[in-house]
Design an enzyme around this catalytic site. Structure first.
Site, PDB file in Angstrom:
ATOM      1  N   HIS A  14       0.853  -1.194   0.000  1.00 59.47           N
ATOM      2  CA  HIS A  14       0.000   0.000   0.000  1.00 59.47           C
ATOM      3  C   HIS A  14       0.883   1.236   0.000  1.00 59.47           C
ATOM      4  CE1 HIS A  14      -0.132   1.079   4.564  1.00 59.47           C
ATOM      5  NE2 HIS A  14       0.987   0.456   4.294  1.00 59.47           N
ATOM      6  N   HIS A  39       4.924   0.240  -0.752  1.00 58.76           N
ATOM      7  CA  HIS A  39       5.732  -0.535   0.189  1.00 58.76           C
ATOM      8  C   HIS A  39       4.825  -1.618   0.748  1.00 58.76           C
ATOM      9  CE1 HIS A  39       3.708   2.234   2.965  1.00 58.76           C
ATOM     10  NE2 HIS A  39       3.954   1.357   3.926  1.00 58.76           N
ATOM     11  N   HIS A  41       3.886  -4.917   3.764  1.00 54.63           N
ATOM     12  CA  HIS A  41       3.927  -5.393   5.149  1.00 54.63           C
ATOM     13  C   HIS A  41       3.568  -6.868   5.199  1.00 54.63           C
ATOM     14  CE1 HIS A  41       4.273  -1.390   6.895  1.00 54.63           C
ATOM     15  NE2 HIS A  41       3.330  -0.995   6.043  1.00 54.63           N
ATOM     16  N   HIS A  80      -1.295 -10.779  -0.789  1.00 48.78           N
ATOM     17  CA  HIS A  80      -0.493 -10.483  -1.981  1.00 48.78           C
ATOM     18  C   HIS A  80      -1.221  -9.525  -2.933  1.00 48.78           C
ATOM     19  CE1 HIS A  80       1.898 -13.762  -0.416  1.00 48.78           C
ATOM     20  NE2 HIS A  80       2.889 -13.291  -1.148  1.00 48.78           N
ATOM     21  N   GLU A 125       0.795  -4.441  11.860  1.00 48.99           N
ATOM     22  CA  GLU A 125       1.443  -3.990  10.640  1.00 48.99           C
ATOM     23  C   GLU A 125       2.922  -4.374  10.670  1.00 48.99           C
ATOM     24  OE1 GLU A 125       0.745   0.006   8.573  1.00 48.99           O
ATOM     25  OE2 GLU A 125       2.594   0.329   9.711  1.00 48.99           O
TER      26      GLU A 125
END
Length: 137
Positions: A14, A39, A41, A80, A125
């Site tokens: 995101h 980026h 997580h 994903h 996160e």
């Protein structure tokens, strides 16, 4: 009251970006998280339900069924994926972990049986940053 938690994992990308702001303001507020190239997580999702164990089984709810509900309504849509582009229930929302936890609640809650209640969505996160959402009071 008994509380039962199922832990699941998903990966997603995101960026934090408010389209009504300038690039400079986005970078000032969101820092590296406003990176135009996204980026990712490795999220840890804790879904906690509550209720009373059934007298015939001793179970609050069949954990296999809970896992299947989470898989179908949450993980298949998030894992994903790009949260900003690929996830229908995040369109038009800033893709913060806070907003994602609320959206997961809203997606999962209607599919739980009446015998149990959704108590909490806890979403990590990173190992050091997580949010908890307990629904609207």
């Amino acid at each position: 009251m008994v509380y039962l938690t199922r832990v699941e994992h998903f990966n997603a990308a995101h960026k934090l970006y408010n389209p009504s702001w300038s690039q400079e303001k986005n970078e000032a507020v969101f820092g590296k998280c406003a990176n135009e190239h996204w980026h990712g997580h490795n999220y840890e999702l804790y879904v906690t339900i509550k209720g009373r164990p059934h007298p015939d089984t001793g179970f609050l709810y069949d954990v296999k069924q809970l896992s299947q509900l989470i898989q179908l309504h949450i993980l298949e849509k998030l894992d994903h994926k790009n949260l900003n582009l690929d996830v229908d229930f995040m369109h038009g929302k800033l893709c913060s972990t806070e907003n994602l936890a609320i959206a997961i609640w809203e997606q999962l809650n209607p599919h739980l049986p009446a015998a149990v209640q959704l108590h909490c969505i806890k979403l990590y996160e990173t190992p050091r940053i997580y949010v908890e959402y307990f629904g609207e009071e």
